[in-house]
Design a protein around this motif. Structure first.
Motif, mmCIF file in Angstrom:
data_model
loop_
_atom_site.group_PDB
_atom_site.id
_atom_site.type_symbol
_atom_site.label_atom_id
_atom_site.label_comp_id
_atom_site.label_asym_id
_atom_site.label_seq_id
_atom_site.Cartn_x
_atom_site.Cartn_y
_atom_site.Cartn_z
ATOM 1 N N ASP A 38 0.812 -1.176 -0.126
ATOM 2 C CA ASP A 38 -0.092 0.083 -0.171
ATOM 3 C C ASP A 38 0.766 1.437 -0.035
ATOM 4 O OD1 ASP A 38 -2.328 1.427 -0.071
ATOM 5 O OD2 ASP A 38 -2.876 1.474 2.232
ATOM 6 N N ASP A 39 2.152 1.239 -0.512
ATOM 7 C CA ASP A 39 3.068 2.290 -0.477
ATOM 8 C C ASP A 39 2.522 3.318 -1.306
ATOM 9 O OD1 ASP A 39 4.773 1.030 1.055
ATOM 10 O OD2 ASP A 39 6.144 0.460 -0.534
ATOM 11 N N GLU A 40 1.714 3.122 -2.235
ATOM 12 C CA GLU A 40 1.180 4.267 -3.533
ATOM 13 C C GLU A 40 -0.233 4.572 -2.905
ATOM 14 O OE1 GLU A 40 3.826 3.558 -7.153
ATOM 15 O OE2 GLU A 40 2.085 2.044 -6.923
ATOM 16 N N ARG A 41 -0.790 4.088 -1.816
ATOM 17 C CA ARG A 41 -2.239 4.432 -1.238
ATOM 18 C C ARG A 41 -3.109 3.851 -2.103
ATOM 19 N NH1 ARG A 41 -3.309 9.761 -0.911
ATOM 20 N NH2 ARG A 41 -4.696 9.252 0.686
ATOM 21 N N ARG A 42 -2.868 2.667 -2.788
ATOM 22 C CA ARG A 42 -3.920 2.026 -3.919
ATOM 23 C C ARG A 42 -4.752 1.035 -2.945
ATOM 24 N NH1 ARG A 42 -0.624 -0.524 -7.796
ATOM 25 N NH2 ARG A 42 0.636 -0.805 -6.121
ATOM 26 N N ASP A 43 -5.831 1.095 -2.757
ATOM 27 C CA ASP A 43 -6.611 -0.110 -2.347
ATOM 28 C C ASP A 43 -7.088 -1.177 -3.279
ATOM 29 O OD1 ASP A 43 -6.516 0.854 0.363
ATOM 30 O OD2 ASP A 43 -8.281 2.206 0.140
ATOM 31 N N LEU A 44 -7.305 -0.883 -4.500
ATOM 32 C CA LEU A 44 -7.767 -1.653 -5.785
ATOM 33 C C LEU A 44 -7.329 -0.879 -7.032
ATOM 34 C CD1 LEU A 44 -11.562 -1.666 -4.809
ATOM 35 C CD2 LEU A 44 -9.999 -3.306 -4.356
ATOM 36 N N GLU A 45 -6.957 -1.902 -7.889
ATOM 37 C CA GLU A 45 -6.715 -1.312 -9.339
ATOM 38 C C GLU A 45 -7.283 -2.252 -10.247
ATOM 39 O OE1 GLU A 45 -2.338 -1.527 -11.300
ATOM 40 O OE2 GLU A 45 -2.433 -0.200 -9.393
ATOM 41 N N ALA A 46 -7.584 -1.452 -11.423
ATOM 42 C CA ALA A 46 -8.499 -2.157 -12.328
ATOM 43 C C ALA A 46 -8.220 -1.974 -13.695
ATOM 44 C CB ALA A 46 -10.117 -1.749 -12.165
ATOM 45 N N HIS A 47 -8.334 -2.833 -14.593
ATOM 46 C CA HIS A 47 -8.175 -2.599 -16.012
ATOM 47 C C HIS A 47 -9.280 -3.212 -16.749
ATOM 48 C CE1 HIS A 47 -5.904 -6.102 -15.921
ATOM 49 N NE2 HIS A 47 -6.150 -6.515 -16.967
ATOM 50 N N ILE A 48 -9.606 -2.710 -18.062
ATOM 51 C CA ILE A 48 -10.269 -3.487 -18.956
ATOM 52 C C ILE A 48 -9.881 -4.976 -19.485
ATOM 53 C CG2 ILE A 48 -11.757 -3.532 -21.138
ATOM 54 C CD1 ILE A 48 -11.724 -0.420 -20.709
ATOM 55 N N LYS A 49 -10.552 -5.907 -19.172
ATOM 56 C CA LYS A 49 -10.027 -7.299 -19.489
ATOM 57 C C LYS A 49 -9.390 -7.207 -20.832
ATOM 58 C CE LYS A 49 -12.887 -10.280 -17.091
ATOM 59 N NZ LYS A 49 -13.720 -11.393 -17.173
ATOM 60 N N GLU A 50 -8.040 -7.687 -20.933
ATOM 61 C CA GLU A 50 -7.200 -7.932 -21.956
ATOM 62 C C GLU A 50 -6.639 -6.341 -22.813
ATOM 63 O OE1 GLU A 50 -9.004 -10.479 -25.037
ATOM 64 O OE2 GLU A 50 -9.497 -12.032 -23.468
ATOM 65 N N HIS A 51 -6.835 -5.416 -21.750
ATOM 66 C CA HIS A 51 -6.300 -4.131 -22.308
ATOM 67 C C HIS A 51 -5.346 -3.793 -21.276
ATOM 68 C CE1 HIS A 51 -9.062 -3.075 -25.711
ATOM 69 N NE2 HIS A 51 -9.869 -4.225 -24.951
ATOM 70 N N PHE A 52 -4.229 -4.373 -21.387
ATOM 71 C CA PHE A 52 -3.137 -3.992 -20.121
ATOM 72 C C PHE A 52 -2.408 -2.697 -20.069
ATOM 73 C CE2 PHE A 52 -3.518 -8.384 -21.410
ATOM 74 C CZ PHE A 52 -4.020 -9.103 -20.053
ATOM 75 N N ARG A 53 -2.648 -1.771 -21.192
ATOM 76 C CA ARG A 53 -1.804 -0.649 -21.193
ATOM 77 C C ARG A 53 -2.100 0.517 -20.051
ATOM 78 N NH1 ARG A 53 -3.010 -0.443 -26.771
ATOM 79 N NH2 ARG A 53 -2.514 -1.272 -27.690
ATOM 80 N N LEU A 54 -3.472 0.384 -19.751
ATOM 81 C CA LEU A 54 -4.091 1.447 -18.695
ATOM 82 C C LEU A 54 -4.608 0.977 -17.649
ATOM 83 C CD1 LEU A 54 -5.749 3.839 -21.356
ATOM 84 C CD2 LEU A 54 -3.344 3.875 -20.303
#
Length: 196
Positions: A38-54
Protein backbone atom coordinates in the motif's frame (compact mmCIF):
# COMPACT_ATOMS: atom_id res chain seq x y z
CA UNK A 1 -18.08 -10.27 22.31
CA UNK A 2 -15.95 -7.54 20.70
CA UNK A 3 -17.35 -5.07 18.20
CA UNK A 4 -16.45 -4.56 14.54
CA UNK A 5 -12.88 -3.27 14.32
CA UNK A 6 -11.65 -0.54 11.96
CA UNK A 7 -9.43 -3.09 10.20
CA UNK A 8 -12.36 -5.46 9.64
CA UNK A 9 -14.56 -2.67 8.36
CA UNK A 10 -11.90 -1.22 6.04
CA UNK A 11 -11.13 -4.58 4.44
CA UNK A 12 -14.82 -5.42 4.01
CA UNK A 13 -15.43 -1.98 2.46
CA UNK A 14 -12.59 -2.53 -0.02
CA UNK A 15 -13.94 -5.96 -0.99
CA UNK A 16 -17.41 -4.49 -1.48
CA UNK A 17 -15.95 -1.82 -3.79
CA UNK A 18 -14.14 -4.56 -5.72
CA UNK A 19 -17.48 -6.35 -6.06
CA UNK A 20 -19.01 -3.20 -7.56
CA UNK A 21 -16.22 -2.99 -10.15
CA UNK A 22 -16.66 -6.65 -11.08
CA UNK A 23 -20.43 -7.20 -10.88
CA UNK A 24 -21.64 -3.68 -11.70
CA UNK A 25 -22.87 -2.65 -15.13
CA UNK A 26 -21.28 -3.69 -17.46
CA UNK A 27 -20.64 -6.99 -15.65
CA UNK A 28 -17.26 -8.68 -15.86
CA UNK A 29 -15.59 -6.11 -18.12
CA UNK A 30 -13.04 -5.02 -15.51
CA UNK A 31 -10.27 -7.15 -14.08
CA UNK A 32 -9.80 -6.06 -10.43
CA UNK A 33 -6.68 -6.59 -8.33
CA UNK A 34 -5.55 -5.83 -4.79
CA UNK A 35 -2.02 -4.43 -4.67
CA UNK A 36 0.38 -6.47 -2.54
CA UNK A 37 1.65 -3.29 -0.87
CA UNK A 38 0.00 0.00 0.00
CA UNK A 39 2.99 2.31 -0.49
CA UNK A 40 1.13 4.21 -3.22
CA UNK A 41 -2.19 4.40 -1.30
CA UNK A 42 -3.99 2.15 -3.82
CA UNK A 43 -6.61 -0.11 -2.32
CA UNK A 44 -7.78 -1.49 -5.67
CA UNK A 45 -6.52 -1.46 -9.22
CA UNK A 46 -8.53 -2.30 -12.35
CA UNK A 47 -8.11 -2.51 -16.09
CA UNK A 48 -10.41 -3.49 -18.95
CA UNK A 49 -9.95 -7.20 -19.63
CA UNK A 50 -7.19 -7.88 -22.17
CA UNK A 51 -6.27 -4.17 -22.29
CA UNK A 52 -3.14 -4.01 -20.18
CA UNK A 53 -1.81 -0.58 -21.11
CA UNK A 54 -4.01 1.48 -18.81
CA UNK A 55 -4.77 0.82 -15.18
CA UNK A 56 -7.22 2.58 -12.84
CA UNK A 57 -6.22 2.95 -9.17
CA UNK A 58 -8.73 3.55 -6.40
CA UNK A 59 -8.49 4.55 -2.75
CA UNK A 60 -11.61 3.41 -0.83
CA UNK A 61 -12.96 5.71 1.88
CA UNK A 62 -16.04 4.28 3.57
CA UNK A 63 -18.12 5.03 6.65
CA UNK A 64 -21.00 3.26 8.37
CA UNK A 65 -22.31 6.46 10.00
CA UNK A 66 -24.34 9.25 8.39
CA UNK A 67 -24.77 12.72 9.85
CA UNK A 68 -27.86 14.90 9.70
CA UNK A 69 -27.97 18.53 8.65
CA UNK A 70 -31.58 19.73 8.85
CA UNK A 71 -33.41 16.83 7.18
CA UNK A 72 -30.65 15.81 4.79
CA UNK A 73 -28.31 12.92 5.54
CA UNK A 74 -24.66 13.67 4.97
CA UNK A 75 -21.76 11.36 4.30
CA UNK A 76 -18.57 12.46 6.02
CA UNK A 77 -15.13 10.90 5.88
CA UNK A 78 -11.97 12.37 7.35
CA UNK A 79 -8.50 11.13 6.53
CA UNK A 80 -4.91 12.18 7.10
CA UNK A 81 -1.96 11.87 4.74
CA UNK A 82 1.65 13.00 4.76
CA UNK A 83 2.24 15.62 2.02
CA UNK A 84 4.96 13.51 0.39
CA UNK A 85 2.50 10.58 0.07
CA UNK A 86 -0.22 12.66 -1.58
CA UNK A 87 -0.76 11.14 -5.03
CA UNK A 88 -2.36 13.21 -7.73
CA UNK A 89 -2.70 11.36 -11.00
CA UNK A 90 -5.41 11.27 -13.69
CA UNK A 91 -5.68 7.49 -13.14
CA UNK A 92 -5.95 7.72 -9.34
CA UNK A 93 -9.47 8.15 -7.92
CA UNK A 94 -11.15 8.16 -4.54
CA UNK A 95 -14.27 6.10 -3.89
CA UNK A 96 -16.44 7.42 -1.04
CA UNK A 97 -19.39 5.39 0.17
CA UNK A 98 -21.75 4.79 3.05
CA UNK A 99 -21.76 1.13 4.05
CA UNK A 100 -25.13 0.15 5.48
CA UNK A 101 -24.32 -2.50 8.06
CA UNK A 102 -27.90 -3.82 8.01
CA UNK A 103 -27.84 -4.62 4.28
CA UNK A 104 -24.04 -5.12 4.25
CA UNK A 105 -23.81 -3.07 1.04
CA UNK A 106 -23.13 0.47 -0.11
CA UNK A 107 -26.15 2.74 -0.12
CA UNK A 108 -26.70 5.17 -3.01
CA UNK A 109 -25.24 7.52 -3.82
CA UNK A 110 -21.56 6.66 -3.77
CA UNK A 111 -18.94 9.12 -5.04
CA UNK A 112 -16.14 8.40 -7.52
CA UNK A 113 -13.89 11.47 -7.53
CA UNK A 114 -10.57 12.18 -9.29
CA UNK A 115 -7.70 12.61 -6.84
CA UNK A 116 -6.88 16.17 -7.92
CA UNK A 117 -10.50 17.23 -7.29
CA UNK A 118 -10.52 15.74 -3.78
CA UNK A 119 -7.19 17.35 -2.95
CA UNK A 120 -8.32 20.80 -4.10
CA UNK A 121 -12.06 20.80 -3.24
CA UNK A 122 -12.37 18.81 -0.01
CA UNK A 123 -11.87 20.79 3.18
CA UNK A 124 -8.26 20.39 4.21
CA UNK A 125 -5.50 21.94 6.27
CA UNK A 126 -1.90 21.23 7.16
CA UNK A 127 -1.45 20.52 10.88
CA UNK A 128 1.61 19.04 12.53
CA UNK A 129 3.18 18.23 9.17
CA UNK A 130 0.11 16.21 8.06
CA UNK A 131 -2.67 17.04 5.62
CA UNK A 132 -6.08 16.61 7.26
CA UNK A 133 -8.94 16.12 4.76
CA UNK A 134 -12.65 16.14 5.45
CA UNK A 135 -14.96 15.00 2.62
CA UNK A 136 -18.61 15.91 3.27
CA UNK A 137 -21.33 15.18 0.68
CA UNK A 138 -25.11 15.16 0.73
CA UNK A 139 -26.84 11.82 0.31
CA UNK A 140 -29.93 13.61 -1.04
CA UNK A 141 -30.37 12.77 -4.76
CA UNK A 142 -31.74 16.30 -5.31
CA UNK A 143 -28.71 17.96 -3.76
CA UNK A 144 -26.72 20.43 -5.80
CA UNK A 145 -23.57 20.32 -3.69
CA UNK A 146 -20.10 20.32 -5.26
CA UNK A 147 -19.90 16.50 -5.19
CA UNK A 148 -23.13 15.82 -7.12
CA UNK A 149 -21.34 15.40 -10.52
CA UNK A 150 -19.37 12.51 -9.00
CA UNK A 151 -22.36 10.79 -7.37
CA UNK A 152 -23.83 7.61 -8.81
CA UNK A 153 -25.64 4.40 -7.97
CA UNK A 154 -23.30 1.68 -6.69
CA UNK A 155 -24.07 -0.46 -9.76
CA UNK A 156 -22.88 2.39 -12.04
CA UNK A 157 -19.32 2.59 -10.66
CA UNK A 158 -17.99 -0.06 -13.06
CA UNK A 159 -19.53 1.74 -16.03
CA UNK A 160 -17.88 5.01 -15.06
CA UNK A 161 -14.49 3.32 -14.78
CA UNK A 162 -14.95 1.51 -18.12
CA UNK A 163 -15.99 4.76 -19.82
CA UNK A 164 -12.98 6.60 -18.37
CA UNK A 165 -10.49 3.91 -19.40
CA UNK A 166 -12.07 3.56 -22.85
CA UNK A 167 -11.75 7.30 -23.46
CA UNK A 168 -8.13 7.30 -22.28
CA UNK A 169 -7.26 4.34 -24.49
CA UNK A 170 -8.90 5.94 -27.53
CA UNK A 171 -6.98 9.15 -26.84
CA UNK A 172 -3.65 7.33 -26.50
CA UNK A 173 -4.14 4.71 -29.23
CA UNK A 174 -2.55 6.69 -32.13
CA UNK A 175 0.69 7.21 -30.20
CA UNK A 176 0.76 3.58 -29.03
CA UNK A 177 0.22 2.18 -32.51
CA UNK A 178 3.43 3.74 -33.89
CA UNK A 179 6.02 3.55 -31.10
CA UNK A 180 9.08 5.74 -31.20
CA UNK A 181 12.25 4.09 -32.42
CA UNK A 182 13.83 4.53 -29.00
CA UNK A 183 11.53 1.83 -27.57
CA UNK A 184 13.36 -0.88 -29.50
CA UNK A 185 16.92 -0.51 -28.35
CA UNK A 186 18.31 -4.05 -28.55
CA UNK A 187 19.11 -5.66 -31.91
CA UNK A 188 16.77 -8.56 -32.62
CA UNK A 189 13.96 -7.17 -30.43
CA UNK A 190 10.51 -7.71 -31.91
CA UNK A 191 7.54 -5.53 -30.91
CA UNK A 192 4.30 -7.55 -30.88
CA UNK A 193 0.92 -5.82 -30.90
CA UNK A 194 -2.74 -6.69 -31.20
CA UNK A 195 -4.18 -6.67 -34.74
CA UNK A 196 -6.42 -3.68 -35.48
Amino acid sequence: MSSLSDVQFSRFAEMEAAKLLTFGRPRGVLEVMLPMTDDERRDLEAHIKEHFRLSFAMQVKASYVLYRLARAARFQKSFVVRPERLIEDPFFYYFFGFMDLDTMAYRAPVFLVPSHVVHSEAVHQLRGGLLHYNFVASMDPKSKDRWRPYACEPAEVAGRVVKFLGAQEAHRRPSLRHPAGSIIVQPGTILVGRAA
